[in-house]
Design a protein around this motif. Structure first.
Motif, short mmCIF file in Angstrom:
data_model
loop_
_atom_site.label_atom_id
_atom_site.label_comp_id
_atom_site.label_asym_id
_atom_site.label_seq_id
_atom_site.Cartn_x
_atom_site.Cartn_y
_atom_site.Cartn_z
N PHE A 33 0.87 -1.17 0.00
CA PHE A 33 0.00 0.00 0.00
C PHE A 33 0.91 1.22 0.00
O PHE A 33 1.86 1.28 0.77
CB PHE A 33 -0.88 0.06 1.24
CG PHE A 33 -2.00 -0.93 1.26
CD1 PHE A 33 -2.68 -1.19 2.44
CD2 PHE A 33 -2.43 -1.58 0.12
CE1 PHE A 33 -3.72 -2.09 2.49
CE2 PHE A 33 -3.47 -2.49 0.15
CZ PHE A 33 -4.12 -2.74 1.35
N SER A 52 -3.76 0.79 -3.28
CA SER A 52 -3.21 -0.56 -3.27
C SER A 52 -2.40 -0.81 -4.53
O SER A 52 -2.41 0.00 -5.47
CB SER A 52 -4.35 -1.58 -3.18
OG SER A 52 -5.04 -1.63 -4.41
N MET A 104 -6.72 -0.75 4.59
CA MET A 104 -6.45 0.45 3.79
C MET A 104 -6.57 1.69 4.65
O MET A 104 -5.99 2.73 4.35
CB MET A 104 -7.43 0.55 2.62
CG MET A 104 -7.16 -0.41 1.48
SD MET A 104 -5.90 0.23 0.35
CE MET A 104 -6.87 1.40 -0.58
#
Length: 122
Positions: A33, A52, A104
């Motif tokens: 990431f 990503s 995330m």
């Protein structure tokens, strides 16, 4: 030695635009990431945007619709296009790289650059 080097910060008037760039070296980050955090004086560090390896993105509500994150895995680079800037966007912006095993939205990362100052005048 792993390095993340940001550039593109500066002083801009409210409503203006800036494009931040980050060049990563020392290892390949294609599976990581990549993201941008920011920290204003006296405030907590906050996640601005993350992307990503496959291009899935996350944006903080404060920047959604105004900022766009992108990456080039082949070049090991990351960018943040910032439009319609507001004085509250003023902060030091940091390029980060982190494990794809985390969320995330995680506030953690494994690598961080030294930052670039963004100042938005009213």
């Amino acid at each position: 030695q792993v390095q993340l080097v940001e550039s593109g910060g500066g002083l801009v008037q409210a409503g203006g635009s800036l494009r931040l760039s980050c060049v990563a070296s020392g290892r390949t980050f294609s599976s990581y990431f990549m993201g941008w955090f920011r920290q204003a004086p006296g405030k907590e560090r906050e996640l601005v945007a993350r992307i990503s390896s496959g291009g899935t993105t996350y944006y903080a509500d404060a920047v959604k619709g105004r900022f766009t994150i992108s990456r080039d895995n082949a070049e090991n680079t990351l960018a943040l296009q910032m439009n319609s800037l507001k004085p509250e966007d003023t902060a030091v912006y940091y390029c980060t790289a982190g494990s794809p095993l985390k969320s995330m939205r995680s506030n953690n990362y494994d690598y961080r650059g030294k930052g670039t100052q963004v100042t938005v005048s009213s």
